[in-house]
Design an enzyme around this catalytic site. Sequence first.
Site, short mmCIF file in Angstrom:
data_model
loop_
_atom_site.label_atom_id
_atom_site.label_comp_id
_atom_site.label_asym_id
_atom_site.label_seq_id
_atom_site.Cartn_x
_atom_site.Cartn_y
_atom_site.Cartn_z
CB ALA A 3 -0.93 0.00 1.22
CB SER A 4 4.43 1.96 0.41
OG SER A 4 4.96 1.01 -0.50
CB THR A 38 9.49 -4.09 2.75
OG1 THR A 38 9.79 -3.34 1.59
CG2 THR A 38 9.06 -5.48 2.37
CB SER A 60 -1.51 -9.90 -13.74
OG SER A 60 -0.96 -9.54 -15.00
CE1 TYR A 71 3.66 -9.78 -11.71
CE2 TYR A 71 2.67 -10.16 -13.86
CZ TYR A 71 2.71 -9.45 -12.68
OH TYR A 71 1.83 -8.43 -12.45
CE LYS A 124 0.58 -10.74 -9.95
NZ LYS A 124 0.06 -10.08 -8.74
P1 NAP Z 1 4.71 -1.30 -7.40
O1 NAP Z 1 4.42 0.10 -7.76
O2 NAP Z 1 6.05 -1.87 -7.65
O3 NAP Z 1 4.30 -1.51 -5.86
C1 NAP Z 1 4.52 -2.74 -5.23
C2 NAP Z 1 4.09 -2.65 -3.78
O4 NAP Z 1 4.34 -3.93 -3.16
C3 NAP Z 1 4.85 -1.61 -3.01
O5 NAP Z 1 4.02 -1.01 -2.05
C4 NAP Z 1 5.94 -2.43 -2.32
O6 NAP Z 1 6.35 -1.74 -1.16
C5 NAP Z 1 5.20 -3.74 -2.03
N1 NAP Z 1 6.09 -4.88 -1.89
C6 NAP Z 1 7.03 -5.31 -2.77
N2 NAP Z 1 7.69 -6.36 -2.27
C7 NAP Z 1 7.16 -6.61 -1.05
C8 NAP Z 1 7.44 -7.56 -0.04
N3 NAP Z 1 8.42 -8.48 -0.16
N4 NAP Z 1 6.69 -7.53 1.09
C9 NAP Z 1 5.74 -6.59 1.25
N5 NAP Z 1 5.43 -5.67 0.33
C10 NAP Z 1 6.14 -5.68 -0.80
O7 NAP Z 1 3.71 -2.31 -8.15
P2 NAP Z 1 2.22 -2.12 -8.72
O8 NAP Z 1 2.33 -1.98 -10.19
O9 NAP Z 1 1.46 -1.13 -7.93
O10 NAP Z 1 1.68 -3.59 -8.47
C11 NAP Z 1 0.71 -3.91 -7.51
C12 NAP Z 1 0.09 -5.24 -7.90
O11 NAP Z 1 -0.54 -5.12 -9.17
C13 NAP Z 1 1.11 -6.36 -8.02
O12 NAP Z 1 0.57 -7.55 -7.51
C14 NAP Z 1 1.28 -6.49 -9.53
O13 NAP Z 1 1.69 -7.78 -9.92
C15 NAP Z 1 -0.11 -6.17 -10.01
N6 NAP Z 1 -0.17 -5.74 -11.40
C16 NAP Z 1 0.51 -4.63 -11.81
C17 NAP Z 1 0.45 -4.26 -13.15
C18 NAP Z 1 1.16 -3.04 -13.68
O14 NAP Z 1 1.27 -2.91 -14.92
N7 NAP Z 1 1.64 -2.13 -12.85
C19 NAP Z 1 -0.30 -5.03 -14.05
C20 NAP Z 1 -0.96 -6.16 -13.59
C21 NAP Z 1 -0.90 -6.51 -12.26
P3 NAP Z 1 7.84 -1.82 -0.55
O15 NAP Z 1 8.77 -1.63 -1.70
O16 NAP Z 1 7.90 -0.81 0.49
O17 NAP Z 1 7.89 -3.19 0.02
#
Ligand code: NAP
Length: 263
Positions: A19-20, A43, A147, A160, A164
């Site tokens: 959620a960060s 984290t 995803s 990945y 998913k």
């Molecule tokens: P993001 O901007 O990289 O954010 C990832 C989040 O997960 C951050 O808050 C990060 O915080 C946290 N995180 C990462 N590793 C972690 C760990 N080991 N333990 C706890 N928290 C952790 O990614 P996003 O694009 O928002 O993705 C969110 C979700 O959407 C993911 O499941 C991703 O697979 C899915 N998704 C994304 C896309 C896309 O195109 N962006 C498309 C399809 C699905 P910290 O770094 O502080 O830990």
Amino acid sequence: MEEHQTLRLTGRTALITGASRGIGFAIAEAFARQGANLILTATSVSGLQSAKNALDEFNVNVSTIAADLGEPDEIDSLFATALEHQPELDVLVNNAGIHIGKPFTEYDMSEFDRVMRINLYAVFQLTRHAIVHMQKLGRGKVINIASTAGKWESPNQAAYNISKHGVVGLTRCVALENARNNINVNAICPGLVETDILKSMDLAAEELGVTPDELRQTVQAQIPMGRFLEPDEVAHIAVYLAADESNGMTGQTITISGGMRMG
Ligand code: NAP
């Protein structure tokens, strides 16, 4: 402007992973706007603090708990601490995820393991805690951010993609087992969303010998709408899935992808 009442989450308490920033933060903001109390986890302690500060204006109760979802012990204590902070927890958003992109034969097992731990095992473990709690509470909503890679094939991201697909399977199984328990379990399957996770595309550009901009344009050209999504477009669906309006829906995987993969 007329106040929109139908999707309000007042009285709900949501635990949101990752959620960060990115999609997780957008969901936190959308939930706070609708009156939900929140428990944010990731984290990064500083990342969580910034997220909490940014939600001040909504006057909802926001707790933060730092935990690494790659560590099973931390997941157990995360859930216990979450209940100490906010015992009425009735919404879980499994959003945190990582992406490692490379051809199938080039993954080493530690990379595969890391992706599976954070993207799938953590979802299994946290959801199990939540379901036990929600069964006692007599209500609940679980929302998994999967995803399009969880429903269809995709190149150079087998770990990945497999993780998913697992989240989609988990969504359906847990939904089925809890359909009579007043607990809804659904997934959102986004296409490409403008967040930090897309930085892995910049690395791919380097390997392909093109600039990040050129690769982005090539990828965007393959999306019927011709653009990446914004995180809040995903968050609006999460609000619906957390609200009473979606009470009749369970085990579903909602795709939002700018028109990629229709049907
Ligand atoms: P993001 O901007 O990289 O954010 C990832 C989040 O997960 C951050 O808050 C990060 O915080 C946290 N995180 C990462 N590793 C972690 C760990 N080991 N333990 C706890 N928290 C952790 O990614 P996003 O694009 O928002 O993705 C969110 C979700 O959407 C993911 O499941 C991703 O697979 C899915 N998704 C994304 C896309 C896309 O195109 N962006 C498309 C399809 C699905 P910290 O770094 O502080 O830990």
